[in-house]
Design a protein around this motif. Structure first.
Motif, PDB file in Angstrom:
ATOM      1  N   TYR A 296       0.867  -1.223  -0.044  1.00 10.01           N
ATOM      2  CA  TYR A 296       0.070  -0.057   0.059  1.00 10.01           C
ATOM      3  C   TYR A 296       0.937   1.288  -0.095  1.00 10.01           C
ATOM      4  O   TYR A 296       0.415   2.261  -0.314  1.00 10.01           O
TER       5      TYR A 296
ATOM      6  N   THR B  32     -12.055   0.649  -4.878  1.00  8.56           N
ATOM      7  CA  THR B  32     -10.963   0.388  -4.328  1.00  8.56           C
ATOM      8  C   THR B  32     -10.392  -0.812  -5.079  1.00  8.56           C
ATOM      9  O   THR B  32     -10.966  -1.266  -6.214  1.00  8.56           O
TER      10      THR B  32
ATOM     11  N   MET C   2      -3.585  -1.481  -2.182  1.00 12.95           N
ATOM     12  CA  MET C   2      -3.769  -0.024  -1.590  1.00 12.95           C
ATOM     13  C   MET C   2      -4.112  -0.265  -0.169  1.00 12.95           C
ATOM     14  O   MET C   2      -4.458  -1.440   0.125  1.00 12.95           O
ATOM     15  N   PHE C   3      -4.233   0.730   0.822  1.00  8.78           N
ATOM     16  CA  PHE C   3      -4.515   0.442   2.109  1.00  8.78           C
ATOM     17  C   PHE C   3      -6.228   0.232   2.416  1.00  8.78           C
ATOM     18  O   PHE C   3      -6.765   0.777   1.960  1.00  8.78           O
TER      19      PHE C   3
ATOM     20  N   GLY D  40      -4.788   7.303   0.550  1.00  6.88           N
ATOM     21  CA  GLY D  40      -5.413   6.019  -0.115  1.00  6.88           C
ATOM     22  C   GLY D  40      -6.547   6.541  -1.147  1.00  6.88           C
ATOM     23  O   GLY D  40      -6.368   7.309  -2.202  1.00  6.88           O
ATOM     24  N   TYR D  41      -7.524   5.781  -1.226  1.00  5.89           N
ATOM     25  CA  TYR D  41      -8.495   5.581  -2.290  1.00  5.89           C
ATOM     26  C   TYR D  41      -9.549   7.011  -1.939  1.00  5.89           C
ATOM     27  O   TYR D  41     -10.416   7.025  -2.510  1.00  5.89           O
TER      28      TYR D  41
ATOM     29  N   ASP E 191      -0.630  10.986  -1.553  1.00  5.97           N
ATOM     30  CA  ASP E 191      -0.126   9.700  -1.353  1.00  5.97           C
ATOM     31  C   ASP E 191       0.883   9.316  -2.379  1.00  5.97           C
ATOM     32  O   ASP E 191       0.834   9.898  -3.281  1.00  5.97           O
TER      33      ASP E 191
ATOM     34  N   ASN F 199       0.793   6.118  -3.432  1.00  8.01           N
ATOM     35  CA  ASN F 199       0.411   5.162  -4.179  1.00  8.01           C
ATOM     36  C   ASN F 199      -0.347   5.515  -5.505  1.00  8.01           C
ATOM     37  O   ASN F 199      -1.175   6.111  -5.302  1.00  8.01           O
TER      38      ASN F 199
ATOM     39  N   ALA G 123      -3.868   4.085  -6.051  1.00  5.42           N
ATOM     40  CA  ALA G 123      -4.901   4.634  -4.995  1.00  5.42           C
ATOM     41  C   ALA G 123      -5.318   5.992  -5.429  1.00  5.42           C
ATOM     42  O   ALA G 123      -6.349   6.265  -5.295  1.00  5.42           O
TER      43      ALA G 123
ATOM     44  N   PRO H 102       0.739   6.444   7.805  1.00  6.70           N
ATOM     45  CA  PRO H 102       1.204   5.080   7.503  1.00  6.70           C
ATOM     46  C   PRO H 102       2.343   4.506   8.301  1.00  6.70           C
ATOM     47  O   PRO H 102       3.571   4.395   8.241  1.00  6.70           O
TER      48      PRO H 102
END
Length: 205
Positions: A5, A32, A36-37, A68-69, A89, A91, A94, A132
């Motif tokens: 993630y 999602t 990812m987280f 995240g998302y 983020d 990611n 995400a 995180p």
């Protein structure tokens, strides 16, 4: 694997799905994906944060650190429609989902970016974050030093951290770094910390 993630480009094959964020004032259906987280449900820490923090400032710049998302950033945007909300983020997968989720929710006052794309001169009236923790203590401290220094005078960051992942030691570290920090909520082994701008930063702004 949990480490995916916080990878810029997770190498897991995609497996899209949706989760529902249901709060007393808001219901969002969010897309999602793997890598990812917390892709299978809204993380309990995120839910506790969103259920316990005071309303975000009605205007100005607001930040979701480690978005995240997008559940936290989108909640901020819905609760403060005149504010400008940013989710950051590392990611990229995400971030792509977060942008789709903003469009689906009809929220045009929120943007999602990689950290390096953000103007370092921006100051934030509020920061909300489920940080995180698992990236490790030194990277986490560097992350928080970077972004908490961008609080506006009088601004507050709310962070949710599990007790068994070091919420109490993180609170002590923040205080030692000069950020006034207090625990403002405690539920189901999670702690919500309120971190205010350093007094010297407020005085010099």
């Amino acid at each position: 694997m949990g480490e995916h993630y916080f990878a810029p480009r997770p190498d897991l094959p995609g497996r899209p799905r949706t989760v529902d964020l249901v709060l007393p004032d808001l219901h969002l259906r969010l897309e999602t994906d793997r890598g990812m987280f917390s892709p299978e449900r809204i993380d309990p820490g995120t839910r506790i944060l969103l259920e316990t923090v005071p309303a975000p400032p009605p205007a100005g710049h607001l930040l979701d650190l480690g978005c995240g998302y997008g559940p936290i950033a989108l909640t901020m945007a819905a609760r403060s429609p005149q504010a400008s909300v940013l989710g950051v983020d590392v990611n990229e997968r995400a971030l792509e989902r977060a942008r789709v989720n903003a469009i689906t929710a009809g929220l045009d006052n929120v943007k999602f970016s990689l950290p390096g794309e953000v103007d370092p001169g921006l100051r934030y009236a509020a920061i909300w974050s489920n940080p995180p923790i698992r990236i490790g203590k030194a990277p986490l401290h560097e992350l928080l030093r970077t972004w908490l220094a961008r609080l506006s005078p009088g601004g507050t960051a709310h962070l949710v951290v599990q007790r068994n992942l070091g919420s109490d030691s993180l609170q002590r570290w923040l205080i030692g770094q000069g950020w006034p920090t207090e625990r403002v909520a405690s539920r189901s082994a999670y702690r919500v910390l309120a971190v205010t701008a350093r007094p010297e930063e407020s005085d010099s702004a």
